[in-house]
Design an enzyme around this catalytic site. Structure first.
Site, short mmCIF file in Angstrom:
data_model
loop_
_atom_site.label_atom_id
_atom_site.label_comp_id
_atom_site.label_asym_id
_atom_site.label_seq_id
_atom_site.Cartn_x
_atom_site.Cartn_y
_atom_site.Cartn_z
N LYS A 95 45.07 -19.91 30.50
CA LYS A 95 45.31 -20.73 29.29
C LYS A 95 45.93 -22.21 29.59
CE LYS A 95 47.28 -16.58 27.08
NZ LYS A 95 48.70 -15.77 26.87
N ARG A 136 41.41 -5.25 53.38
CA ARG A 136 42.24 -4.77 54.29
C ARG A 136 43.73 -5.50 54.25
NH1 ARG A 136 37.62 -3.91 56.78
NH2 ARG A 136 37.14 -5.59 55.44
N THR A 137 44.04 -6.82 53.75
CA THR A 137 45.22 -7.52 54.12
C THR A 137 45.70 -6.92 52.75
OG1 THR A 137 44.03 -9.41 55.09
CG2 THR A 137 46.07 -9.66 53.92
#
Ligand code: NCD
Length: 361
Positions: free
Chosen positions: A118, A89-90
């Site tokens: 990395k 949702r967010t």
């Protein structure tokens, strides 16, 4: 210019230990909302302004002409969605708020695809994002990392705003804003949020939504809070002492039945077992912290049921058919209040209100 505080060149540890009131000043730019990091940044005036912007925006969006107008509002802006914790949702509501306003987006959702693997430092990763975009919207498992991103960028030449879309177990301020928006809309004809009794139910200790919402509710008069949780997962001391200082009355109870007849809003949450260290949430009986059809007759007739979602079994799906269940609307409200935040931070709120007034849809 940023606030007058001379926090440039200070170390992260020094910055992190500043009192909240000083940090809040630093999160502004030219006295305006800029970084959106913690709920304590929002006073009542700002909450009401955001609600008005959200209402105007959703009404403008009801027509094709209005939608086209909104799409031309911020086409010169780019947003980064950096979500390295799960989100439905967010993420989607911020993404769609950007679509509505014409903001282009880039995203990183899986840190294994970014140069962090990395060995790039968090500081360098954030600086890199800021090279390409005008706002960074981020969800991070580590508490305080969105504040750290702000600190990093303010020691760089591109201090773009940071939005905290969930920081570990600590805060979720934009969720709390949509919760306030939902409460405000539902209580509009009943005198607003002032004087209301709001119960929060579930894992209050590790749930960031209830923490951020408690801070925001302290902006209202005569609210009473009920914290309904097993003792092991009760609201933490920092929130309780904040409420005491603000003179907000709260009560801790261990059974939802004790509040059903009193609450104007029942805010349900799930057990946050992803934060378990040794399975501590496995052996609890949660039957006292759920709503099923059998509880509905005890609930006040004009009460509302909320949930930040996702739910597990704390709300029986049958309850969705009850008119007091507001969580699906609450979810939709999130897109509009997040659009309002972007409008405010990018300083185009006056255009939105003027357009709304001139078209009087
Ligand atoms: C919440 C979260 O991520 O904290 N979800 C959301 O953003 N709507 C609640 C939860 O995960 O329980």
């Amino acid at each position: 210019m940023k606030s007058t505080l001379n926090v440039k060149n200070c170390s992260w540890d020094q910055f992190a230990s500043l009192p909240t009131a000083q940090k809040i000043e630093f999160f502004k730019k030219d006295g305006r909302l800029y970084d959106v990091l913690i709920s304590q940044q929002f006073n009542r005036e700002l909450l009401e302004e955001l609600i008005n912007i959200a209402n105007a925006t959703r009404r403008i969006a009801k027509t094709k002409e209005g939608m086209i107008w909104l799409k031309n509002l911020l086409p010169h802006k780019r947003a980064m969605l950096y979500f390295i914790q799960p989100s439905t949702r967010t993420f989607l509501s911020f993404l769609n708020a950007c679509h509505i306003l014409g903001i282009s987006i880039s995203e990183v959702r899986d840190p294994s695809t970014s140069s962090e693997v990395k060995g790039e430092t968090y500081e360098d990763t954030i600086r890199t994002f800021s090279s390409y975009v005008d706002v960074i919207i981020m969800r991070h498992p580590q508490e305080g990392y969105s504040e750290k991103a702000t600190w990093v960028l303010n020691n760089s030449d591109r201090p773009v705003p940071i939005f905290n879309a969930g920081s570990g177990r600590d805060q979720h301020p934009t969720q709390a804003l949509l919760d306030i928006y939902t409460l405000h809309r539902n209580f509009a004809k009943r005198g607003g949020i002032d004087g209301k009794t709001i119960a929060m139910v579930g894992d209050l200790q590790r749930g960031r939504t209830v923490r951020s919402l408690s801070y925001l509710l302290s902006n209202y008069e005569d609210v009473t809070l009920y914290f309904v949780a097993p003792e092991r997962f009760q609201m933490k001391e920092d929130i309780k002492s904040f409420l005491e200082k603000k003179d907000i009355s709260y009560h801790e109870v261990d059974n939802i039945d004790k509040i059903l007849g009193k609450a104007d809003a029942v805010y349900m949450t799930r057990i946050q077992d992803e934060h378990d260290v040794s399975g501590e949430s496995k052996n609890y009986d949660y039957s006292n912290y759920r709503i099923g059809p059998e509880n509905l007759s005890a609930l006040k007739e004009d009460a509302i049921i909320m949930h930040p979602l996702p739910r597990r079994n704390e709300i029986d799906p049958i309850v969705d058919n009850d008119p007091r269940a507001k969580y699906w609307r609450q979810e939709r409200n999130g897109m509009w209040i997040r659009a309002a935040l972007l409008i405010k931070v990018f300083n185009v709120e006056e255009s939105v209100i003027e357009y709304y007034d001139s078209t009087a849809i």
